[in-house]
Design a protein around this motif. Structure first.
Motif, PDB file in Angstrom:
ATOM      1  N   GLN A   1       0.807  -1.217   0.000  1.00 33.02           N
ATOM      2  CA  GLN A   1       0.000   0.000   0.000  1.00 33.02           C
ATOM      3  C   GLN A   1       0.847   1.278   0.000  1.00 33.02           C
ATOM      4  OE1 GLN A   1      -2.811   0.141   3.187  1.00 33.02           O
ATOM      5  NE2 GLN A   1      -3.755   2.062   2.530  1.00 33.02           N
ATOM      6  N   ASP A   2       1.907   1.292   0.783  1.00 32.16           N
ATOM      7  CA  ASP A   2       2.746   2.493   0.865  1.00 32.16           C
ATOM      8  C   ASP A   2       3.764   2.579  -0.261  1.00 32.16           C
ATOM      9  OD1 ASP A   2       1.452   3.309   3.175  1.00 32.16           O
ATOM     10  OD2 ASP A   2       2.818   2.175   4.461  1.00 32.16           O
ATOM     11  N   SER A   3       3.889   1.511  -1.042  1.00 33.61           N
ATOM     12  CA  SER A   3       4.785   1.455  -2.205  1.00 33.61           C
ATOM     13  C   SER A   3       6.261   1.545  -1.849  1.00 33.61           C
ATOM     14  CB  SER A   3       4.440   2.562  -3.219  1.00 33.61           C
ATOM     15  OG  SER A   3       3.142   2.378  -3.696  1.00 33.61           O
ATOM     16  N   THR A   4       6.599   1.419  -0.582  1.00 30.80           N
ATOM     17  CA  THR A   4       7.997   1.394  -0.167  1.00 30.80           C
ATOM     18  C   THR A   4       8.083   0.675   1.165  1.00 30.80           C
ATOM     19  OG1 THR A   4       9.987   2.717   0.194  1.00 30.80           O
ATOM     20  CG2 THR A   4       7.928   3.596   1.061  1.00 30.80           C
ATOM     21  N   ARG A   5       9.295   0.440   1.634  1.00 31.78           N
ATOM     22  CA  ARG A   5       9.485  -0.123   2.969  1.00 31.78           C
ATOM     23  C   ARG A   5      10.889   0.207   3.465  1.00 31.78           C
ATOM     24  NH1 ARG A   5      12.744  -4.466   3.312  1.00 31.78           N
ATOM     25  NH2 ARG A   5      12.996  -5.878   1.544  1.00 31.78           N
ATOM     26  N   THR A   6      11.072   0.061   4.772  1.00 32.09           N
ATOM     27  CA  THR A   6      12.353   0.353   5.403  1.00 32.09           C
ATOM     28  C   THR A   6      13.357  -0.762   5.121  1.00 32.09           C
ATOM     29  OG1 THR A   6      11.123   1.402   7.192  1.00 32.09           O
ATOM     30  CG2 THR A   6      13.453   0.955   7.586  1.00 32.09           C
ATOM     31  N   VAL A   7      14.605  -0.386   4.955  1.00 31.40           N
ATOM     32  CA  VAL A   7      15.685  -1.360   4.827  1.00 31.40           C
ATOM     33  C   VAL A   7      15.984  -1.950   6.199  1.00 31.40           C
ATOM     34  CG1 VAL A   7      18.134  -1.681   4.293  1.00 31.40           C
ATOM     35  CG2 VAL A   7      16.721  -0.190   2.851  1.00 31.40           C
ATOM     36  N   ILE A   8      16.070  -3.287   6.275  1.00 30.94           N
ATOM     37  CA  ILE A   8      16.412  -3.956   7.527  1.00 30.94           C
ATOM     38  C   ILE A   8      17.629  -4.850   7.302  1.00 30.94           C
ATOM     39  CG2 ILE A   8      14.073  -3.870   8.451  1.00 30.94           C
ATOM     40  CD1 ILE A   8      13.685  -6.765   7.574  1.00 30.94           C
ATOM     41  N   ALA A   9      18.179  -5.384   8.395  1.00 34.31           N
ATOM     42  CA  ALA A   9      19.410  -6.177   8.319  1.00 34.31           C
ATOM     43  C   ALA A   9      19.244  -7.405   7.427  1.00 34.31           C
ATOM     44  CB  ALA A   9      19.847  -6.583   9.722  1.00 34.31           C
ATOM     45  N   GLU A  10      18.050  -7.993   7.399  1.00 41.01           N
ATOM     46  CA  GLU A  10      17.825  -9.165   6.549  1.00 41.01           C
ATOM     47  C   GLU A  10      18.014  -8.835   5.072  1.00 41.01           C
ATOM     48  OE1 GLU A  10      14.093 -10.996   7.347  1.00 41.01           O
ATOM     49  OE2 GLU A  10      14.727 -11.822   9.280  1.00 41.01           O
ATOM     50  N   ASP A  11      17.842  -7.583   4.688  1.00 40.35           N
ATOM     51  CA  ASP A  11      18.068  -7.184   3.297  1.00 40.35           C
ATOM     52  C   ASP A  11      19.552  -7.297   2.940  1.00 40.35           C
ATOM     53  OD1 ASP A  11      15.371  -6.473   2.551  1.00 40.35           O
ATOM     54  OD2 ASP A  11      15.589  -4.724   3.854  1.00 40.35           O
ATOM     55  N   PHE A  12      20.423  -6.990   3.883  1.00 38.89           N
ATOM     56  CA  PHE A  12      21.855  -7.164   3.634  1.00 38.89           C
ATOM     57  C   PHE A  12      22.222  -8.645   3.615  1.00 38.89           C
ATOM     58  CE2 PHE A  12      22.145  -2.663   4.734  1.00 38.89           C
ATOM     59  CZ  PHE A  12      23.068  -2.237   3.782  1.00 38.89           C
ATOM     60  N   GLU A  13      21.580  -9.431   4.460  1.00 36.64           N
ATOM     61  CA  GLU A  13      21.815 -10.873   4.437  1.00 36.64           C
ATOM     62  C   GLU A  13      21.435 -11.436   3.071  1.00 36.64           C
ATOM     63  OE1 GLU A  13      20.072 -14.735   6.804  1.00 36.64           O
ATOM     64  OE2 GLU A  13      20.564 -12.951   8.010  1.00 36.64           O
ATOM     65  N   TYR A  14      20.281 -11.026   2.562  1.00 33.69           N
ATOM     66  CA  TYR A  14      19.848 -11.479   1.230  1.00 33.69           C
ATOM     67  C   TYR A  14      20.806 -11.000   0.143  1.00 33.69           C
ATOM     68  CZ  TYR A  14      17.276 -11.626  -3.152  1.00 33.69           C
ATOM     69  OH  TYR A  14      16.922 -11.835  -4.469  1.00 33.69           O
ATOM     70  N   SER A  15      21.206  -9.729   0.201  1.00 32.36           N
ATOM     71  CA  SER A  15      22.037  -9.137  -0.849  1.00 32.36           C
ATOM     72  C   SER A  15      23.406  -9.802  -0.927  1.00 32.36           C
ATOM     73  CB  SER A  15      22.186  -7.628  -0.616  1.00 32.36           C
ATOM     74  OG  SER A  15      20.924  -6.988  -0.637  1.00 32.36           O
ATOM     75  N   LEU A  16      24.020 -10.078   0.229  1.00 32.42           N
ATOM     76  CA  LEU A  16      25.332 -10.713   0.225  1.00 32.42           C
ATOM     77  C   LEU A  16      25.244 -12.192  -0.146  1.00 32.42           C
ATOM     78  CD1 LEU A  16      27.247  -9.078   3.227  1.00 32.42           C
ATOM     79  CD2 LEU A  16      27.066  -8.341   0.850  1.00 32.42           C
ATOM     80  N   ASN A  17      24.153 -12.856   0.236  1.00 29.34           N
ATOM     81  CA  ASN A  17      23.942 -14.238  -0.213  1.00 29.34           C
ATOM     82  C   ASN A  17      23.792 -14.296  -1.730  1.00 29.34           C
ATOM     83  OD1 ASN A  17      24.040 -16.199   1.897  1.00 29.34           O
ATOM     84  ND2 ASN A  17      22.170 -15.317   2.763  1.00 29.34           N
ATOM     85  N   ARG A  18      23.127 -13.311  -2.278  1.00 26.19           N
ATOM     86  CA  ARG A  18      22.982 -13.242  -3.738  1.00 26.19           C
ATOM     87  C   ARG A  18      24.337 -13.013  -4.401  1.00 26.19           C
ATOM     88  NH1 ARG A  18      21.361  -8.623  -7.336  1.00 26.19           N
ATOM     89  NH2 ARG A  18      20.491  -9.558  -9.225  1.00 26.19           N
ATOM     90  N   LEU A  19      25.166 -12.156  -3.778  1.00 29.89           N
ATOM     91  CA  LEU A  19      26.474 -11.853  -4.342  1.00 29.89           C
ATOM     92  C   LEU A  19      27.357 -13.098  -4.422  1.00 29.89           C
ATOM     93  CD1 LEU A  19      28.561  -9.767  -5.324  1.00 29.89           C
ATOM     94  CD2 LEU A  19      29.109  -9.299  -2.928  1.00 29.89           C
ATOM     95  N   ARG A  20      27.279 -13.985  -3.442  1.00 33.41           N
ATOM     96  CA  ARG A  20      28.147 -15.162  -3.446  1.00 33.41           C
ATOM     97  C   ARG A  20      27.481 -16.419  -3.997  1.00 33.41           C
ATOM     98  NH1 ARG A  20      29.020 -16.937   2.915  1.00 33.41           N
ATOM     99  NH2 ARG A  20      26.878 -17.519   3.397  1.00 33.41           N
ATOM    100  N   ASP A  21      26.251 -16.299  -4.462  1.00 31.87           N
ATOM    101  CA  ASP A  21      25.534 -17.430  -5.051  1.00 31.87           C
ATOM    102  C   ASP A  21      26.227 -17.867  -6.342  1.00 31.87           C
ATOM    103  OD1 ASP A  21      23.783 -19.249  -6.186  1.00 31.87           O
ATOM    104  OD2 ASP A  21      21.988 -18.039  -5.794  1.00 31.87           O
TER     105      ASP A  21
END
Length: 541
Positions: free
Chosen positions: A114-134
């Motif tokens: 509904q708000d079309s955005t959301r706050t960045v949380i620590a799990e987003d960095f966990e996902y991003s770095l897992n993607r980087l080393r996939d």
């Protein structure tokens, strides 16, 4: 008969119409904001808007407008907070614990609800770095995490990284765009097409990309950073890129006022713009600003030591080439004084470990003597070697060719497209090649990894296939030393050993040179040549 409209005019009109359309949809009249559009050209084109695959200078520059990471660099290469407001490093140098801001939002997208955005949380960095080393992703920057054992979100605002062993330069790696945070919802929705549908947290947000034609960003109204006076960044309303492949056309568009920024100095116009000693000509000083400073980039010639060519295998010939041309003369006549002659080692000016006394000076008599010695010992009466380059550096390679002919060595210059040369260099298909090494992060280890025997190309960056037990031992030892002064001494020793073996020919330590129109302020400059548009202001002419 109507003359055909040039491609550069079509592109310029096209992007101007795009900006007009963007602003016509806003509440503010176009005429009040058009001057807040920053326009520049990227003649090398870009490959992606996905930071995980951002491996070139131009890709990094555009991704820097769209994405943020845990930490960032300022113009003096100090590591500063970004999405992480602070961090702690354990006494043993293994655990890095980051405390995140809670006011950073992803750019708006329908997938956020509904708000079309959301706050960045620590799990987003966990996902991003897992993607980087996939391994399935095969990201070019996965090596950044080679020394990482694990990472995890401890809660929404605490993110922790555990290393396999202490690595003092690690925090600098996290400033690279590879380590930017991305939202899992959007990445998983677009898959590989995230490259052209980027959603990040940066000062600008993506609006439109027509590959090879134009790229447009808009101001991110929710950006979290402010200037020293509390004013929200960025100041600009939009950024517009064109992709004219011809540097002469790019220069003409800049001089005509259609571009705000020029980030190159090409032989086709350098004498028109600059004097022989590197100063802006009077005819342009009223309309153009020039800024320049050190660039952590060493230009060099490399030798493939596993070559079967006797001249390449010979340390005598390799040293003769190093002694056989005048680097200072080369910089004056071919670069208008932009850059510094590389009479030191491989580590450039500006990085701890640079040593101006370990390189080669211009000694043509010594070069001739070494070549005569090679002839006598090898029985080869007419030594010759092939140097492979790209067209951009042809003038420099031809200068070296002419100078070395005077010493009795024939150098054949072969020109290849950049991608072809890169592949040939990695696979040992060229005996001698021109290349660059630009700092990825702020530690000289970044440069000396090219000498480490376990980094043999094509799996690593040791294009020379140089192997030296002392170098390997010192390189590994450097990881255990946190004291920068002690590490500096090790770096100098490693660099000097490479120079003693003459496995390369350092040419020059480059400089960043930027030209802007007089109505542009705040662009600044930095030694990694990263484009940062957060603080740029532009006035009406």
């Amino acid at each position: 008969m109507v003359k055909p409209i040039s491609r550069q005019i079509i592109i310029y009109l096209s992007i101007s119409c795009t900006i007009l359309l963007l602003f016509s949809c806003s509440d503010t009249p176009t005429k009040n904001k058009d001057h807040l559009v920053f326009r520049y050209n990227e003649y090398n084109n870009i490959n992606t808007l996905d930071p995980t695959f951002s491996r070139t200078r131009q890709d990094n520059s555009v991704c820097n407008q769209l994405f943020n990471g845990l930490v960032q660099l300022d113009s003096d290469l100090n590591i500063l907070p970004c999405i992480a407001k602070s961090w702690d490093i354990s006494d043993d140098g293994i655990f890095y614990t980051f405390s995140l801001r809670n006011d950073v939002y992803f750019h708006k997208h329908k997938l956020f609800g509904q708000d079309s955005t959301r706050t960045v949380i620590a799990e987003d960095f966990e996902y991003s770095l897992n993607r980087l080393r996939d391994k399935k992703i095969a990201a070019p920057g996965s090596w950044v995490l080679n020394k990482v054992k694990d990472f995890k979100a401890l809660n929404d605002t605490i993110f922790q990284i555990e290393l396999k062993q202490p690595f003092p330069a690690f925090i600098g790696l996290l400033t690279m765009k590879y380590c930017s945070v991305v939202p899992h919802e959007v990445v998983e929705y677009y898959g590989t097409e995230f490259r052209s549908h980027p959603i990040g947290t940066g000062p600008f947000l993506f609006k439109r990309w027509e590959e090879n034609i134009k790229l447009v960003f808009r101001k991110n109204e929710q950006y979290f950073e402010k200037d020293e006076n509390g004013q929200q960044l960025p100041y600009l309303e939009a950024v517009a890129l064109t992709f004219l492949p011809d540097k002469q056309s790019e220069f003409l568009q800049f001089i005509q006022g259609n571009l705000d920024f020029l980030n190159s100095l090409d032989p086709s116009y350098k004498d028109e713009l600059l004097t022989a000693n590197g100063r802006l000509r009077d005819s342009y000083s009223k309309s153009v600003n020039m800024i320049r400073g050190p660039y952590l980039n060493t230009e060099y010639l490399g030798f493939y030591l596993d070559s079967k060519t006797p001249e390449v295998q010979s340390e005598l010939i390799r040293k003769a080439i190093n002694y056989g041309f005048d680097r200072k003369k080369m910089m004056i006549y071919l670069r208008n004084g932009i850059g510094n002659p590389a009479n030191g080692g491989f580590i450039p000016i500006g990085l701890a470990g640079h040593n101006k006394s370990i390189g080669f000076s211009y000694q043509p008599k010594k070069a001739r003597k070494l070549i005569e010695q090679f002839k006598n010992e090898s029985g080869i009466t007419n030594p010759e070697i092939t140097l492979t380059t790209t067209s951009e550096y042809l003038n420099i390679c031809e200068f070296i060719q002419r100078e070395l002919e005077k010493t009795g060595l024939v150098i054949n210059v072969d020109v290849m497209p950049e991608a072809t040369l890169r592949s040939a260099r990695s696979n040992g298909k060229v005996d001698m090649f021109r290349s660059s090494w630009i700092a990825d992060y702020l530690d000289a280890e970044n440069y000396l990894s090219i000498f480490y025997s376990k980094n043999f190309a094509p799996d690593g960056s040791n294009y020379f296939h140089f192997k030296n037990e002392i170098v390997d031992s010192l390189y590994n030892k450097a990881f255990t030393i946190s004291d920068i002064e002690k590490r500096k001494q090790l770096y100098k020793t490693i660099d000097s050993l490479a120079m003693e073996n003459a496995i390369m020919v350092p040419l020059y330590y480059d400089e960043v040179i930027r030209f802007t129109r007089k109505n542009v302020k705040g662009l600044g400059i930095n030694p990694v040549n990263m484009l940062d548009l957060r603080y740029v202001k532009k006035w009406k002419n």
